[in-house]
Design a protein around this motif. Sequence first.
Motif, PDB file in Angstrom:
ATOM      1  N   LEU A 161       0.832  -1.199   0.000  1.00 50.51           N
ATOM      2  CA  LEU A 161       0.000   0.000   0.000  1.00 50.51           C
ATOM      3  C   LEU A 161       0.869   1.253   0.000  1.00 50.51           C
ATOM      4  O   LEU A 161       0.635   2.197  -0.775  1.00 50.51           O
ATOM      5  N   GLU A 162       1.883   1.269   0.854  1.00 47.64           N
ATOM      6  CA  GLU A 162       2.761   2.437   0.952  1.00 47.64           C
ATOM      7  C   GLU A 162       3.576   2.632  -0.319  1.00 47.64           C
ATOM      8  O   GLU A 162       3.770   3.766  -0.786  1.00 47.64           O
ATOM      9  N   MET A 163       4.064   1.535  -0.892  1.00 48.76           N
ATOM     10  CA  MET A 163       4.862   1.650  -2.111  1.00 48.76           C
ATOM     11  C   MET A 163       4.050   2.250  -3.254  1.00 48.76           C
ATOM     12  O   MET A 163       4.540   3.113  -4.001  1.00 48.76           O
ATOM     13  N   LEU A 164       2.812   1.816  -3.387  1.00 45.44           N
ATOM     14  CA  LEU A 164       1.986   2.322  -4.485  1.00 45.44           C
ATOM     15  C   LEU A 164       1.453   3.725  -4.212  1.00 45.44           C
ATOM     16  O   LEU A 164       1.136   4.458  -5.152  1.00 45.44           O
ATOM     17  N   ASP A 166       3.449   5.966  -2.744  1.00 50.77           N
ATOM     18  CA  ASP A 166       4.628   6.778  -3.037  1.00 50.77           C
ATOM     19  C   ASP A 166       5.027   6.727  -4.507  1.00 50.77           C
ATOM     20  O   ASP A 166       5.522   7.711  -5.061  1.00 50.77           O
ATOM     21  N   GLN A 167       4.866   5.565  -5.129  1.00 52.84           N
ATOM     22  CA  GLN A 167       5.285   5.356  -6.522  1.00 52.84           C
ATOM     23  C   GLN A 167       4.150   4.664  -7.278  1.00 52.84           C
ATOM     24  O   GLN A 167       4.211   3.466  -7.556  1.00 52.84           O
ATOM     25  N   PRO A 168       3.107   5.386  -7.635  1.00 52.96           N
ATOM     26  CA  PRO A 168       1.925   4.747  -8.242  1.00 52.96           C
ATOM     27  C   PRO A 168       2.164   4.170  -9.633  1.00 52.96           C
ATOM     28  O   PRO A 168       1.340   3.375 -10.113  1.00 52.96           O
ATOM     29  N   ASP A 169       3.265   4.532 -10.287  1.00 46.36           N
ATOM     30  CA  ASP A 169       3.519   4.065 -11.651  1.00 46.36           C
ATOM     31  C   ASP A 169       4.366   2.795 -11.720  1.00 46.36           C
ATOM     32  O   ASP A 169       4.863   2.447 -12.793  1.00 46.36           O
ATOM     33  N   LEU A 170       4.545   2.110 -10.627  1.00 44.65           N
ATOM     34  CA  LEU A 170       5.341   0.883 -10.645  1.00 44.65           C
ATOM     35  C   LEU A 170       4.694  -0.171 -11.543  1.00 44.65           C
ATOM     36  O   LEU A 170       3.480  -0.361 -11.529  1.00 44.65           O
ATOM     37  N   ASP A 171       5.539  -0.848 -12.323  1.00 45.06           N
ATOM     38  CA  ASP A 171       5.060  -1.936 -13.184  1.00 45.06           C
ATOM     39  C   ASP A 171       5.119  -3.285 -12.491  1.00 45.06           C
ATOM     40  O   ASP A 171       4.394  -4.213 -12.857  1.00 45.06           O
ATOM     41  N   CYS A 172       6.001  -3.383 -11.497  1.00 41.64           N
ATOM     42  CA  CYS A 172       6.311  -4.699 -10.951  1.00 41.64           C
ATOM     43  C   CYS A 172       6.828  -4.564  -9.532  1.00 41.64           C
ATOM     44  O   CYS A 172       7.569  -3.620  -9.222  1.00 41.64           O
ATOM     45  N   LEU A 173       6.460  -5.484  -8.668  1.00 37.64           N
ATOM     46  CA  LEU A 173       7.039  -5.608  -7.332  1.00 37.64           C
ATOM     47  C   LEU A 173       7.819  -6.913  -7.284  1.00 37.64           C
ATOM     48  O   LEU A 173       7.301  -7.958  -7.693  1.00 37.64           O
ATOM     49  N   VAL A 174       9.041  -6.853  -6.798  1.00 36.00           N
ATOM     50  CA  VAL A 174       9.886  -8.043  -6.682  1.00 36.00           C
ATOM     51  C   VAL A 174      10.134  -8.282  -5.198  1.00 36.00           C
ATOM     52  O   VAL A 174      10.697  -7.420  -4.511  1.00 36.00           O
ATOM     53  N   VAL A 175       9.702  -9.456  -4.721  1.00 29.63           N
ATOM     54  CA  VAL A 175       9.568  -9.677  -3.280  1.00 29.63           C
ATOM     55  C   VAL A 175      10.262 -10.977  -2.864  1.00 29.63           C
ATOM     56  O   VAL A 175      10.026 -12.031  -3.466  1.00 29.63           O
ATOM     57  N   PRO A 176      11.110 -10.942  -1.836  1.00 27.16           N
ATOM     58  CA  PRO A 176      11.722 -12.179  -1.321  1.00 27.16           C
ATOM     59  C   PRO A 176      10.656 -13.140  -0.793  1.00 27.16           C
ATOM     60  O   PRO A 176       9.645 -12.713  -0.222  1.00 27.16           O
ATOM     61  N   LYS A 191      -2.480  -6.171  -6.151  1.00 27.78           N
ATOM     62  CA  LYS A 191      -3.433  -6.551  -7.202  1.00 27.78           C
ATOM     63  C   LYS A 191      -4.773  -5.832  -7.023  1.00 27.78           C
ATOM     64  O   LYS A 191      -5.468  -5.529  -8.006  1.00 27.78           O
ATOM     65  N   ALA A 192      -5.145  -5.572  -5.767  1.00 29.80           N
ATOM     66  CA  ALA A 192      -6.403  -4.872  -5.520  1.00 29.80           C
ATOM     67  C   ALA A 192      -6.295  -3.384  -5.826  1.00 29.80           C
ATOM     68  O   ALA A 192      -7.278  -2.750  -6.239  1.00 29.80           O
ATOM     69  N   ARG A 193      -5.110  -2.822  -5.635  1.00 30.14           N
ATOM     70  CA  ARG A 193      -4.914  -1.390  -5.812  1.00 30.14           C
ATOM     71  C   ARG A 193      -4.556  -0.991  -7.242  1.00 30.14           C
ATOM     72  O   ARG A 193      -4.856   0.121  -7.667  1.00 30.14           O
ATOM     73  N   LYS A 194      -3.866  -1.861  -7.979  1.00 32.37           N
ATOM     74  CA  LYS A 194      -3.423  -1.475  -9.325  1.00 32.37           C
ATOM     75  C   LYS A 194      -3.593  -2.624 -10.302  1.00 32.37           C
ATOM     76  O   LYS A 194      -2.923  -3.651 -10.196  1.00 32.37           O
ATOM     77  N   HIS A 195      -4.454  -2.427 -11.269  1.00 32.23           N
ATOM     78  CA  HIS A 195      -4.688  -3.447 -12.291  1.00 32.23           C
ATOM     79  C   HIS A 195      -3.436  -3.621 -13.150  1.00 32.23           C
ATOM     80  O   HIS A 195      -2.813  -2.653 -13.576  1.00 32.23           O
ATOM     81  N   GLY A 196      -3.071  -4.864 -13.396  1.00 27.75           N
ATOM     82  CA  GLY A 196      -1.989  -5.173 -14.315  1.00 27.75           C
ATOM     83  C   GLY A 196      -0.604  -5.187 -13.704  1.00 27.75           C
ATOM     84  O   GLY A 196       0.368  -5.550 -14.378  1.00 27.75           O
ATOM     85  N   ILE A 197      -0.471  -4.810 -12.429  1.00 27.48           N
ATOM     86  CA  ILE A 197       0.859  -4.833 -11.821  1.00 27.48           C
ATOM     87  C   ILE A 197       1.316  -6.280 -11.645  1.00 27.48           C
ATOM     88  O   ILE A 197       0.530  -7.163 -11.312  1.00 27.48           O
ATOM     89  N   GLU A 198       2.604  -6.520 -11.901  1.00 27.71           N
ATOM     90  CA  GLU A 198       3.183  -7.848 -11.700  1.00 27.71           C
ATOM     91  C   GLU A 198       3.731  -7.974 -10.286  1.00 27.71           C
ATOM     92  O   GLU A 198       4.275  -6.999  -9.743  1.00 27.71           O
TER      93      GLU A 198
END
Length: 407
Positions: A161-164, A166-176, A191-198
Amino acid sequence: MQVSLETITQAAALIHGAVMRTPCLPAPKLSLLTGADIFVKYENLQVTNAFKERGALVKLSSLADSERERGVIAMSAGNHAQAVAYHAARLGIPATIVMPEPTPFVKVAATRGYGARVVLAGEVLADAQAEAERIANEENLVWVHPYDDAAIISGQGTIALEMLEDQPDLDCLVVPVGGGGLISGMAVAAKARKHGIEVIGVEAALYPSMIGALRGEAVTCGGATLAEGIAVKNVGRLTLEIVRETVDDILLVDEATLERAVNAYLTRQKTMAEGAGAAGLAALLAYPERFAGKRVGLVLCGGNIDPRLLSSIMVRELAREGRLLSIRITTADRPGILGEISTLIGRLGGNILEVSHHRLFLNVPAKGTTLDVTMETHDPDHAGRILSALEQAGHSVRTLDLGESRI
């Protein structure tokens, strides 16, 4: 309780003011290194230097008064342990933490420092979990699972939530990915906040437990990994279900790439990342074509790394980059030879760090000697010029692997 955008937004309100809202900032030096447009979420700035505080506080706050009086127990390789210990102390809840015996001392000491009773048991998290379950049953303690719990997962989801925000145009989140709590919460929120984000997960190659679970395949998990925080043999039932529904892909990274990522965070971003915390960056280093040109959000999820290990990683990376060269010179044993070799190396710009002089090797002629020399160089080409000059001067030279015996 199911995990949803609603439970995650409720978690965000609950932890507001008690857990740091860490910055998510552009990282141009890492972008240049990887070919992606990188933004880093600095969860290593939390009080316990890891993201685990979020889920721990949500879970502890959900306990009834009677459960708080009984006390809580958790198993962890370190970061969940510290988070539970820290917030349990704040809330006046007795805490017992079971940790694998190889857990870095810095994490064990920090957990004890927050007032928790620490029990060391077994070699891996699965061993620690078995002991924690035994103690929980014996002492009637409340179990605080590190990842397979809806409250924990909802708390971790607040990061996305915080990342999006601060940076709403992110295409992808990479998570350990270890047991799956972090990526589950983040994937549900994203996925709930931004359609199409990976949402892409990253596991240590030595512990491909989530990939194995998703494929329904038996996989081998084991070995000494730099990313002990995600060295999990058994993923959660709830997390597996969420990951299957929401995560786009999971990648594996090897130990050398994890080392390179830890070093890159330190030398390029001037920030501390433990092995698990650097796993996302390691994925971009290992699969640059997968992320080229994308706006990628990385979670630097933890910075609890032993200083001696970090020092070793830095030295090893210097060697990999050709900036630290260790050589064995076999030459004539005569007065002045050490000075000649030192002068030659210095004239060519090499900076000698260490010299070891041997005369008693049986594979060296009686009138010969060997010198082991470790030096700093600018790059592999510079190192090659020094080696060529030494050979042209009549010396026999071979390179040594870092750490090779000099006896």
